[in-house]
Design a protein around this motif. Structure first.
Motif, PDB file in Angstrom:
ATOM      1  N   LEU A 258       0.855  -1.200   0.000  1.00 44.90           N
ATOM      2  CA  LEU A 258       0.000   0.000   0.000  1.00 44.90           C
ATOM      3  C   LEU A 258       0.881   1.236   0.000  1.00 44.90           C
ATOM      4  O   LEU A 258       1.960   1.231   0.598  1.00 44.90           O
ATOM      5  N   ASN A 259       0.413   2.306  -0.632  1.00 47.85           N
ATOM      6  CA  ASN A 259       1.142   3.582  -0.539  1.00 47.85           C
ATOM      7  C   ASN A 259       0.319   4.591   0.272  1.00 47.85           C
ATOM      8  O   ASN A 259      -0.807   4.293   0.691  1.00 47.85           O
ATOM      9  N   ASP A 260       0.892   5.787   0.477  1.00 43.65           N
ATOM     10  CA  ASP A 260       0.224   6.794   1.326  1.00 43.65           C
ATOM     11  C   ASP A 260      -1.159   7.154   0.794  1.00 43.65           C
ATOM     12  O   ASP A 260      -2.116   7.303   1.552  1.00 43.65           O
ATOM     13  N   GLU A 261      -1.237   7.305  -0.536  1.00 42.98           N
ATOM     14  CA  GLU A 261      -2.524   7.694  -1.131  1.00 42.98           C
ATOM     15  C   GLU A 261      -3.583   6.612  -0.844  1.00 42.98           C
ATOM     16  O   GLU A 261      -4.730   6.920  -0.526  1.00 42.98           O
ATOM     17  N   GLU A 262      -3.164   5.362  -0.935  1.00 41.00           N
ATOM     18  CA  GLU A 262      -4.117   4.269  -0.689  1.00 41.00           C
ATOM     19  C   GLU A 262      -4.540   4.233   0.784  1.00 41.00           C
ATOM     20  O   GLU A 262      -5.713   4.013   1.095  1.00 41.00           O
ATOM     21  N   ARG A 263      -3.568   4.464   1.678  1.00 45.42           N
ATOM     22  CA  ARG A 263      -3.936   4.492   3.101  1.00 45.42           C
ATOM     23  C   ARG A 263      -4.951   5.607   3.346  1.00 45.42           C
ATOM     24  O   ARG A 263      -5.872   5.451   4.138  1.00 45.42           O
ATOM     25  N   SER A 264      -4.778   6.720   2.636  1.00 45.20           N
ATOM     26  CA  SER A 264      -5.730   7.807   2.873  1.00 45.20           C
ATOM     27  C   SER A 264      -7.115   7.445   2.310  1.00 45.20           C
ATOM     28  O   SER A 264      -8.145   7.772   2.919  1.00 45.20           O
ATOM     29  N   ILE A 265      -7.171   6.712   1.208  1.00 45.46           N
ATOM     30  CA  ILE A 265      -8.482   6.233   0.698  1.00 45.46           C
ATOM     31  C   ILE A 265      -9.119   5.281   1.719  1.00 45.46           C
ATOM     32  O   ILE A 265     -10.306   5.365   2.030  1.00 45.46           O
ATOM     33  N   LEU A 266      -8.301   4.396   2.255  1.00 48.19           N
ATOM     34  CA  LEU A 266      -8.841   3.420   3.219  1.00 48.19           C
ATOM     35  C   LEU A 266      -9.399   4.142   4.440  1.00 48.19           C
ATOM     36  O   LEU A 266     -10.476   3.813   4.945  1.00 48.19           O
ATOM     37  N   LYS A 267      -8.664   5.130   4.920  1.00 46.10           N
ATOM     38  CA  LYS A 267      -9.115   5.890   6.103  1.00 46.10           C
ATOM     39  C   LYS A 267     -10.428   6.619   5.790  1.00 46.10           C
ATOM     40  O   LYS A 267     -11.391   6.559   6.567  1.00 46.10           O
ATOM     41  N   GLN A 268     -10.448   7.290   4.624  1.00 43.45           N
ATOM     42  CA  GLN A 268     -11.669   8.036   4.248  1.00 43.45           C
ATOM     43  C   GLN A 268     -12.904   7.146   4.255  1.00 43.45           C
ATOM     44  O   GLN A 268     -13.985   7.566   4.607  1.00 43.45           O
ATOM     45  N   HIS A 269     -12.727   5.903   3.813  1.00 45.68           N
ATOM     46  CA  HIS A 269     -13.877   4.985   3.702  1.00 45.68           C
ATOM     47  C   HIS A 269     -14.004   4.061   4.909  1.00 45.68           C
ATOM     48  O   HIS A 269     -14.790   3.120   4.880  1.00 45.68           O
ATOM     49  N   ASP A 270     -13.221   4.313   5.936  1.00 44.43           N
ATOM     50  CA  ASP A 270     -13.235   3.489   7.150  1.00 44.43           C
ATOM     51  C   ASP A 270     -13.036   1.991   6.837  1.00 44.43           C
ATOM     52  O   ASP A 270     -13.663   1.121   7.439  1.00 44.43           O
ATOM     53  N   VAL A 271     -12.167   1.727   5.850  1.00 40.12           N
ATOM     54  CA  VAL A 271     -11.842   0.321   5.550  1.00 40.12           C
ATOM     55  C   VAL A 271     -10.861  -0.154   6.619  1.00 40.12           C
ATOM     56  O   VAL A 271      -9.913   0.542   6.966  1.00 40.12           O
ATOM     57  N   VAL A 290       2.290  -1.854   9.285  1.00 44.08           N
ATOM     58  CA  VAL A 290       1.159  -1.660  10.208  1.00 44.08           C
ATOM     59  C   VAL A 290       1.277  -0.339  10.951  1.00 44.08           C
ATOM     60  O   VAL A 290       0.273   0.318  11.243  1.00 44.08           O
ATOM     61  N   VAL A 291       2.505   0.080  11.230  1.00 44.75           N
ATOM     62  CA  VAL A 291       2.687   1.354  11.937  1.00 44.75           C
ATOM     63  C   VAL A 291       2.052   2.481  11.116  1.00 44.75           C
ATOM     64  O   VAL A 291       1.314   3.318  11.642  1.00 44.75           O
ATOM     65  N   SER A 292       2.300   2.484   9.808  1.00 42.09           N
ATOM     66  CA  SER A 292       1.707   3.540   8.967  1.00 42.09           C
ATOM     67  C   SER A 292       0.189   3.426   8.895  1.00 42.09           C
ATOM     68  O   SER A 292      -0.510   4.438   8.822  1.00 42.09           O
ATOM     69  N   LEU A 293      -0.324   2.203   8.895  1.00 44.51           N
ATOM     70  CA  LEU A 293      -1.789   2.035   8.885  1.00 44.51           C
ATOM     71  C   LEU A 293      -2.389   2.644  10.150  1.00 44.51           C
ATOM     72  O   LEU A 293      -3.358   3.400  10.098  1.00 44.51           O
ATOM     73  N   LEU A 294      -1.771   2.320  11.299  1.00 48.32           N
ATOM     74  CA  LEU A 294      -2.293   2.834  12.571  1.00 48.32           C
ATOM     75  C   LEU A 294      -2.118   4.347  12.641  1.00 48.32           C
ATOM     76  O   LEU A 294      -3.012   5.068  13.087  1.00 48.32           O
ATOM     77  N   ASP A 295      -0.968   4.840  12.156  1.00 46.62           N
ATOM     78  CA  ASP A 295      -0.737   6.295  12.153  1.00 46.62           C
ATOM     79  C   ASP A 295      -1.780   7.009  11.291  1.00 46.62           C
ATOM     80  O   ASP A 295      -2.144   8.146  11.561  1.00 46.62           O
ATOM     81  N   ALA A 296      -2.230   6.324  10.245  1.00 47.49           N
ATOM     82  CA  ALA A 296      -3.252   6.931   9.367  1.00 47.49           C
ATOM     83  C   ALA A 296      -4.648   6.831   9.987  1.00 47.49           C
ATOM     84  O   ALA A 296      -5.630   7.286   9.396  1.00 47.49           O
ATOM     85  N   GLY A 297      -4.743   6.180  11.148  1.00 52.21           N
ATOM     86  CA  GLY A 297      -6.045   6.092  11.835  1.00 52.21           C
ATOM     87  C   GLY A 297      -6.898   4.928  11.365  1.00 52.21           C
ATOM     88  O   GLY A 297      -8.114   4.919  11.574  1.00 52.21           O
ATOM     89  N   ILE A 298      -6.250   3.948  10.726  1.00 57.62           N
ATOM     90  CA  ILE A 298      -6.991   2.777  10.218  1.00 57.62           C
ATOM     91  C   ILE A 298      -7.027   1.699  11.305  1.00 57.62           C
ATOM     92  O   ILE A 298      -6.014   1.448  11.966  1.00 57.62           O
ATOM     93  N   LYS A 299      -8.187   1.074  11.478  1.00 58.92           N
ATOM     94  CA  LYS A 299      -8.293  -0.003  12.479  1.00 58.92           C
ATOM     95  C   LYS A 299      -7.667  -1.264  11.905  1.00 58.92           C
ATOM     96  O   LYS A 299      -7.967  -1.663  10.780  1.00 58.92           O
ATOM     97  N   VAL A 300      -6.818  -1.902  12.704  1.00 60.79           N
ATOM     98  CA  VAL A 300      -6.142  -3.113  12.232  1.00 60.79           C
ATOM     99  C   VAL A 300      -6.377  -4.248  13.232  1.00 60.79           C
ATOM    100  O   VAL A 300      -6.252  -4.046  14.449  1.00 60.79           O
ATOM    101  N   GLY A 301      -6.726  -5.419  12.709  1.00 63.48           N
ATOM    102  CA  GLY A 301      -6.843  -6.612  13.544  1.00 63.48           C
ATOM    103  C   GLY A 301      -5.726  -7.578  13.194  1.00 63.48           C
ATOM    104  O   GLY A 301      -5.076  -7.452  12.159  1.00 63.48           O
TER     105      GLY A 301
END
Ligand SMILES: CSC[C@H]1O[C@@H](n2cnc3c(O)ncnc32)[C@H](O)[C@@H]1O
Ligand SMILES: [Zn+2]
Length: 436
Positions: A258-271, A290-301
């Protein structure tokens, strides 16, 4: 029925991460009604008082992505990359599956999950050749909590694809909120590479019309990114966004590339993301950031994937691997503290799969919890550092008792809902009938 659990250390894994030494937890029917320090006052009106004899108690673990029906394929197709692994090994063997094989695989997998502390799972299964309703009944009998999702594939003739979509829609509707709400379904297009754009749009429609979550494999390998770009002119995340899939609450398995732009799409859509560190290592797919996912505010299991790519369902091993990998790739031991890993395997994982009624020991949450008896275990000493041990030292077979919905399903490492000897014998017999 009001039951009080006492004389234990309770690790709540709630937002405050409270720990109650010599604490007390009150369970009313299937739900936790209070948790905190010991109180003699509370004991007076209990129907049942259970002395846990100094055990550690934590929420049951949440496995955010698995393939329970593949359990009989453990050890088959080791040391292969994802694409040839699926196309030349796994899918040809899965084509031979019957309802009996699927049910025994499911019992064996749930037995292993429960005995290693998992109380909730979110699963995708290949429906070919099996009566999915019968397998759902099998899951229900084990007492497990979770979501069981009928996979949508665009394989075979147009007629096969239509039948697959109809089957998925019927199953998802029929078993939504099944077994007193303990089990449910999601809409599960396999991946952007195994589903046509039409099948993805149809999946979004089914999810929307039936108010269901979506569960899908996305951005697992570099090959997938190149393949989807070549076929559709955009990377998987953008491709799925355009098709409207992320307009429904979605949990995506993997998210390795994933890149930054994709993480921001995921966050916007609460994926949300189900992170499968061991499967990603074993299939040579890479390591998710995973650190970047969490930093972007994405929930990770945290998740195991199926045991054909892991090769076990031990969530203690999985969460430890998750933590160590992030420290390693960042060359920074402060990244991904124990608290984060434990939260991802419990409360955050439950939120990621839309089951925030479990995953922590708090009033109002389902009474899904596990116990560990540490006093005779060398690797869990000294006892004073218990919280650290839960991530860095414990393993699945340290789990002693398991409760789901306030009901004991494993007692002293013996299943109360599954006939262990019978399932193991059947699993070996049936595995021998598969040609590879
Ligand atoms: C989605 S139905 C389950 C189906 O998916 C296949 N599978 C298992 N592990 C993976 C993975 O890591 N990526 C993609 N597909 C996978 C397998 O055929 C399962 O039965
Ligand atoms: Zn998977």
């Amino acid at each position: 029925m009001k039951t009080i659990y006492m004389n234990a250390t309770f690790f709540t894994m709630d937002k405050e991460n409270q720990i109650f030494e010599n604490g007390m937890m009150v369970v009313q029917d299937q739900t936790i009604s209070s948790i905190g320090p010991h109180s003699n006052e509370q004991l007076k009106d209990a129907d049942q008082v259970i002395d846990l004899g100094g055990k550690w108690v934590m929420p049951g673990l949440v496995n955010a992505h698995s393939h329970i029906v593949m359990t009989l394929l453990r050890g088959i197709g080791d040391d292969m990359l994802l694409k040839p692994w699926l196309e030349t090994k796994i899918w040809p063997i899965e084509a031979q599956f019957t309802t009996e094989i699927a049910s025994v695989s499911t019992q064996l997998g749930i037995l292993e999950m429960m005995k290693s502390g998992t109380t909730t799972f979110s699963d995708m299964f290949n429906p070919n050749g099996i009566d999915a309703g019968a397998v759902m009944e099998t899951i229900s009998e084990t007492g497990m909590r979770g979501a069981f999702s009928y996979t949508i594939f665009s394989l075979g003739t147009e007629e096969d694809q239509k039948a697959n979509l109809t089957g998925a829609e019927q199953f998802s509707k029929a078993y939504k909120n099944f077994a007193d709400g303990r089990l449910t379904t999601m809409v599960a297009p396999h991946s952007p590479y195994a589903c046509t754009p039409e099948a993805i749009s149809e999946s979004a429609r089914i999810a929307k019309e039936n108010d269901l979550m979506v569960h899908i494999h996305v951005s697992e390998t570099d090959f997938e990114i190149l393949d989807i770009e070549k076929r559709y002119g955009s990377r998987p995340v953008e491709h799925l966004r355009r098709l409207g899939l992320f307009d429904q609450p979605t949990v995506m398995a993997h998210g390795v590339v994933l890149n930054d732009e994709e993480r921001s799409i995921l966050k916007q859509h609460d994926v949300r993301v189900a992170h499968n560190p061991i499967s990603n290592l074993k299939l040579g797919s890479g390591i998710a950031d995973v650190v970047s996912l969490l930093d972007a505010g994405i929930k990770v299991g945290v998740a195991t994937d199926g045991v054909a790519s892991n090769n076990n369902f031990d969530m203690f091993e999985e969460m430890r691997t998750a933590a160590l990998l992030q420290k390693g790739i960042y060359k920074d031991a402060t990244k991904f503290p124990a608290q984060t890993a434990l939260a991802m395997a419990t409360r955050m994982g439950a939120e990621a799969i839309g089951m925030s009624h479990t995953g922590s020991l708090e009033a109002g949450k389902k009474a899904d919890f596990i116990t560990i008896y540490p006093h005779d275990k060398e690797h869990l000493q000294p006892l004073s550092e218990a919280y650290s041990h839960l991530l860095y030292a414990a393993r699945g077979n340290d789990v002693c008792d398991v409760y789901i919905d306030g009901k004991m399903v494993v007692k002293d490492r013996v299943s109360l809902t599954i006939d262990e000897e019978k399932v193991i014998a059947e699993a070996n017999r049936l595995q021998g009938t598969l040609s590879r």
